[in-house]
Design a protein around this motif. Sequence first.
Motif, PDB file in Angstrom:
ATOM      1  N   GLU A   1       0.805  -1.221   0.000  1.00 47.94           N
ATOM      2  CA  GLU A   1       0.000   0.000   0.000  1.00 47.94           C
ATOM      3  C   GLU A   1       0.837   1.270   0.000  1.00 47.94           C
ATOM      4  O   GLU A   1       0.325   2.345  -0.313  1.00 47.94           O
ATOM      5  N   ASN A   2       2.118   1.152   0.347  1.00 47.40           N
ATOM      6  CA  ASN A   2       2.964   2.339   0.356  1.00 47.40           C
ATOM      7  C   ASN A   2       3.760   2.505  -0.941  1.00 47.40           C
ATOM      8  O   ASN A   2       4.594   3.402  -1.059  1.00 47.40           O
ATOM      9  N   LEU A   3       3.527   1.634  -1.941  1.00 42.68           N
ATOM     10  CA  LEU A   3       4.216   1.779  -3.228  1.00 42.68           C
ATOM     11  C   LEU A   3       3.591   2.928  -4.016  1.00 42.68           C
ATOM     12  O   LEU A   3       2.407   2.904  -4.347  1.00 42.68           O
ATOM     13  N   THR A   4       4.404   3.914  -4.350  1.00 44.17           N
ATOM     14  CA  THR A   4       3.907   5.083  -5.089  1.00 44.17           C
ATOM     15  C   THR A   4       4.781   5.419  -6.291  1.00 44.17           C
ATOM     16  O   THR A   4       4.565   6.443  -6.945  1.00 44.17           O
ATOM     17  N   THR A   5       5.773   4.563  -6.584  1.00 51.74           N
ATOM     18  CA  THR A   5       6.802   4.910  -7.566  1.00 51.74           C
ATOM     19  C   THR A   5       6.492   4.450  -8.987  1.00 51.74           C
ATOM     20  O   THR A   5       7.209   4.807  -9.927  1.00 51.74           O
ATOM     21  N   LEU A   6       5.441   3.667  -9.187  1.00 52.63           N
ATOM     22  CA  LEU A   6       5.199   3.041 -10.487  1.00 52.63           C
ATOM     23  C   LEU A   6       4.967   4.093 -11.577  1.00 52.63           C
ATOM     24  O   LEU A   6       4.150   5.005 -11.428  1.00 52.63           O
ATOM     25  N   GLN A   7       5.706   3.948 -12.679  1.00 61.00           N
ATOM     26  CA  GLN A   7       5.560   4.837 -13.827  1.00 61.00           C
ATOM     27  C   GLN A   7       5.029   4.117 -15.068  1.00 61.00           C
ATOM     28  O   GLN A   7       4.422   4.738 -15.935  1.00 61.00           O
ATOM     29  N   VAL A   8       5.281   2.801 -15.141  1.00 59.08           N
ATOM     30  CA  VAL A   8       4.838   1.998 -16.286  1.00 59.08           C
ATOM     31  C   VAL A   8       4.193   0.721 -15.771  1.00 59.08           C
ATOM     32  O   VAL A   8       4.814  -0.017 -14.991  1.00 59.08           O
ATOM     33  N   LEU A   9       2.956   0.450 -16.198  1.00 56.19           N
ATOM     34  CA  LEU A   9       2.271  -0.801 -15.874  1.00 56.19           C
ATOM     35  C   LEU A   9       1.561  -1.300 -17.127  1.00 56.19           C
ATOM     36  O   LEU A   9       0.654  -0.639 -17.631  1.00 56.19           O
ATOM     37  N   ASN A  10       2.001  -2.451 -17.616  1.00 54.04           N
ATOM     38  CA  ASN A  10       1.423  -3.020 -18.840  1.00 54.04           C
ATOM     39  C   ASN A  10       1.131  -4.491 -18.615  1.00 54.04           C
ATOM     40  O   ASN A  10       2.041  -5.303 -18.464  1.00 54.04           O
ATOM     41  N   PHE A  11      -0.148  -4.847 -18.565  1.00 50.54           N
ATOM     42  CA  PHE A  11      -0.554  -6.249 -18.516  1.00 50.54           C
ATOM     43  C   PHE A  11      -1.628  -6.505 -19.570  1.00 50.54           C
ATOM     44  O   PHE A  11      -2.540  -7.300 -19.391  1.00 50.54           O
ATOM     45  N   ALA A  12      -1.489  -5.848 -20.710  1.00 54.37           N
ATOM     46  CA  ALA A  12      -2.523  -5.847 -21.744  1.00 54.37           C
ATOM     47  C   ALA A  12      -2.841  -7.235 -22.280  1.00 54.37           C
ATOM     48  O   ALA A  12      -3.976  -7.513 -22.670  1.00 54.37           O
ATOM     49  N   THR A  13      -1.859  -8.122 -22.336  1.00 46.41           N
ATOM     50  CA  THR A  13      -2.100  -9.407 -22.988  1.00 46.41           C
ATOM     51  C   THR A  13      -2.360 -10.547 -22.001  1.00 46.41           C
ATOM     52  O   THR A  13      -2.400 -11.708 -22.397  1.00 46.41           O
ATOM     53  N   LEU A  14      -2.553 -10.227 -20.728  1.00 45.50           N
ATOM     54  CA  LEU A  14      -3.009 -11.251 -19.788  1.00 45.50           C
ATOM     55  C   LEU A  14      -4.503 -11.508 -20.011  1.00 45.50           C
ATOM     56  O   LEU A  14      -5.236 -10.624 -20.451  1.00 45.50           O
ATOM     57  N   ASN A  15      -4.941 -12.702 -19.662  1.00 43.81           N
ATOM     58  CA  ASN A  15      -6.304 -13.096 -20.015  1.00 43.81           C
ATOM     59  C   ASN A  15      -7.325 -12.963 -18.890  1.00 43.81           C
ATOM     60  O   ASN A  15      -8.502 -12.719 -19.142  1.00 43.81           O
ATOM     61  N   SER A  16      -6.893 -13.129 -17.655  1.00 46.91           N
ATOM     62  CA  SER A  16      -7.872 -13.232 -16.574  1.00 46.91           C
ATOM     63  C   SER A  16      -8.328 -11.865 -16.082  1.00 46.91           C
ATOM     64  O   SER A  16      -7.661 -10.849 -16.270  1.00 46.91           O
ATOM     65  N   GLU A  17      -9.463 -11.875 -15.435  1.00 46.92           N
ATOM     66  CA  GLU A  17      -9.991 -10.655 -14.828  1.00 46.92           C
ATOM     67  C   GLU A  17      -9.113 -10.250 -13.653  1.00 46.92           C
ATOM     68  O   GLU A  17      -8.759 -11.076 -12.808  1.00 46.92           O
ATOM     69  N   VAL A  18      -8.756  -8.998 -13.588  1.00 43.49           N
ATOM     70  CA  VAL A  18      -7.888  -8.506 -12.520  1.00 43.49           C
ATOM     71  C   VAL A  18      -8.738  -7.996 -11.354  1.00 43.49           C
ATOM     72  O   VAL A  18      -9.937  -7.750 -11.503  1.00 43.49           O
ATOM     73  N   SER A  19      -8.088  -7.844 -10.239  1.00 44.87           N
ATOM     74  CA  SER A  19      -8.748  -7.224  -9.092  1.00 44.87           C
ATOM     75  C   SER A  19      -8.811  -5.724  -9.343  1.00 44.87           C
ATOM     76  O   SER A  19      -7.822  -5.011  -9.184  1.00 44.87           O
ATOM     77  N   PHE A  20      -9.989  -5.250  -9.771  1.00 43.37           N
ATOM     78  CA  PHE A  20     -10.073  -3.839 -10.129  1.00 43.37           C
ATOM     79  C   PHE A  20      -9.876  -2.945  -8.909  1.00 43.37           C
ATOM     80  O   PHE A  20      -9.302  -1.856  -9.012  1.00 43.37           O
ATOM     81  N   GLU A  21     -10.322  -3.380  -7.766  1.00 44.91           N
ATOM     82  CA  GLU A  21     -10.123  -2.589  -6.550  1.00 44.91           C
ATOM     83  C   GLU A  21      -8.635  -2.366  -6.297  1.00 44.91           C
ATOM     84  O   GLU A  21      -8.208  -1.247  -5.966  1.00 44.91           O
ATOM     85  N   ALA A  22      -7.821  -3.429  -6.483  1.00 52.06           N
ATOM     86  CA  ALA A  22      -6.378  -3.297  -6.294  1.00 52.06           C
ATOM     87  C   ALA A  22      -5.774  -2.400  -7.371  1.00 52.06           C
ATOM     88  O   ALA A  22      -4.894  -1.574  -7.090  1.00 52.06           O
ATOM     89  N   LEU A  23      -6.222  -2.560  -8.622  1.00 52.92           N
ATOM     90  CA  LEU A  23      -5.718  -1.733  -9.716  1.00 52.92           C
ATOM     91  C   LEU A  23      -6.056  -0.269  -9.487  1.00 52.92           C
ATOM     92  O   LEU A  23      -5.206   0.625  -9.661  1.00 52.92           O
ATOM     93  N   GLU A  24      -7.269   0.007  -9.117  1.00 50.58           N
ATOM     94  CA  GLU A  24      -7.709   1.385  -8.865  1.00 50.58           C
ATOM     95  C   GLU A  24      -6.894   2.016  -7.747  1.00 50.58           C
ATOM     96  O   GLU A  24      -6.461   3.171  -7.853  1.00 50.58           O
ATOM     97  N   SER A  25      -6.647   1.264  -6.689  1.00 51.52           N
ATOM     98  CA  SER A  25      -5.862   1.782  -5.577  1.00 51.52           C
ATOM     99  C   SER A  25      -4.433   2.076  -6.010  1.00 51.52           C
ATOM    100  O   SER A  25      -3.853   3.111  -5.644  1.00 51.52           O
ATOM    101  N   LEU A  26      -3.856   1.177  -6.800  1.00 47.39           N
ATOM    102  CA  LEU A  26      -2.483   1.350  -7.271  1.00 47.39           C
ATOM    103  C   LEU A  26      -2.355   2.589  -8.149  1.00 47.39           C
ATOM    104  O   LEU A  26      -1.437   3.401  -7.990  1.00 47.39           O
TER     105      LEU A  26
END
Length: 575
Positions: free
Chosen positions: A183-208
Amino acid sequence: MDLAPTTPWTLPEEFLKRTFSLISSDKDRNSVSLVCKDWYNAERLTRRHVSIKNCYSISPEIVAARFPAISSVTLKGKPRFSDFNLVPADWGADVQPWLNVFATAYPFLEELRLKRMVVTDESLEFLALNFDGFKALSLLSCDGFSTLGLESIATHCENLTELDIQENSIIDLGGDWLSFFPENLTTLQVLNFATLNSEVSFEALESLVSRCKSLKVLKVNRKVNLVQLQKLLLLAPQLTELGTGTFSDDLDPNPTLITDLANTFAKCQNLHSVSGFWDATLIYLPIIYPVCENLTFLNLSYASLGADELEQILPRCKRLRRLWVLDTVGDKGLEAVGSYCPLLEELRVFPVFPVDPSQPGVTESGLVSISHCPNLNYILYFCQRMTNEAVITTARNCPNFTHFRLCIITPYAPDSITNEPMDEAFGAIVNSCSDLRRLSVSGLLTDLTFEYIGKHAKNLETLSVAFAGDSDLGMECVMRGCPKLRRVEIRDCPFGDVALLSGLERYESMRSLWMSACNVTMEGCKKLAEELPRLNVEVINEEEDGGDDFVANKVYVYRSVAGPRKDAPPFVVTL
């Protein structure tokens, strides 16, 4: 090349180090390191990034001994034809031996970019636990791992700025891996998981996304819907690159949603690259109109759009320089490209798989249409038919091609109008485009095509050939005439031992040669290995060897300072 001795006017060591630290180009660094011993030492001590185009061309121990301060590594593994399932799955290119050495030599490693490597979950966990300052991981066309490995990266890489997972053969165990980011990670500049197939945890993605205020690149998979996409964009209007999820609604079209999303996109004024668009239809395309004016790259290769959709988008994309589409756009769609994209430099037209012969896709007419883009220098064009006249016209209109990759899907397809070979087409390309560096040829071709290539393609570095040629003469012409060749890829051609041995004077300056389904024998491969002992000559025999006259179905030749590799499986014979 021998290094010149130190000269009386040697520059101060500190000056050299500071100067070389400003040189970012690997090519320039390689050049200056050859000037003299002082420059060689200063360059190796100041190099922070190393790019290795073949993981077996050198050993990790040699890399670590020469460059003691590397913080960023790019590493490529399997031959490119592995993308077409021509390389057995257990061929090699395991990243773990490299990580074992890096853990000792480069505990300060920050970036690792892998392409066509075998990466296991254990390797990803090892990476996450042994490099405290690790920041950036890019995996392209890799295999061997699952989302459990991504959980390790998310959990332990506390300074992560980039996680780019693209076109990998990944075991997708679900989208919960996103919830493993602290929860304290704030440094992400690039996130790409476009070609994964499964449904992601949108709550976790939104928080990130909400807490990473420096996020510039976000590419989600098709399980993210339009409502969710809007929430993400409201949290990250600073994005420069976006990969959308699904671009349609399960329910009836919602005019309010379309308007709201268009308003949200209007706030993303830094966007210059957009991709995704799964399941896109004409009714939802107005959503992106507010950002079209600033787009320089539009990737529609996941969207089965037609000409009508393309004609609605492109007039708004006046600054577009790169465009990727499926052949569903047809020739009419490519007419729109030629009319509305005056700054276009790169076009890729991919086929819909499986290919349907009853659907024309794009043809010679579409190729001529896009040749009206005066800045076009890179083209990848999959089609089911082509003519010499169309390619000749394209060569005349676009003399600045550096990459010309024409893939006629049907093997040995002649000119669709005259029924003649396609020799004059490729002759025109190599004759008109003097700066051509990469060429892929296809269609019905005789040795004449290769005579043209050897005569005119003096800057050619990469040549890909399939289902072409008459005899060994074709390859001989290329090997004699193209002094800058670095990589040659050949499959299903009538080239034998004479062709293989015609490159004796060239191979040690090249990166690699791949030949499969040709007429090369074990005897020819053995002779090559005897003549050039510094090369690795590998024969992939998935069937029982029948002796020296046995056809070597797959041959991979590459230069290496590390000698024969130690992890070759039984079906790989190193000569």
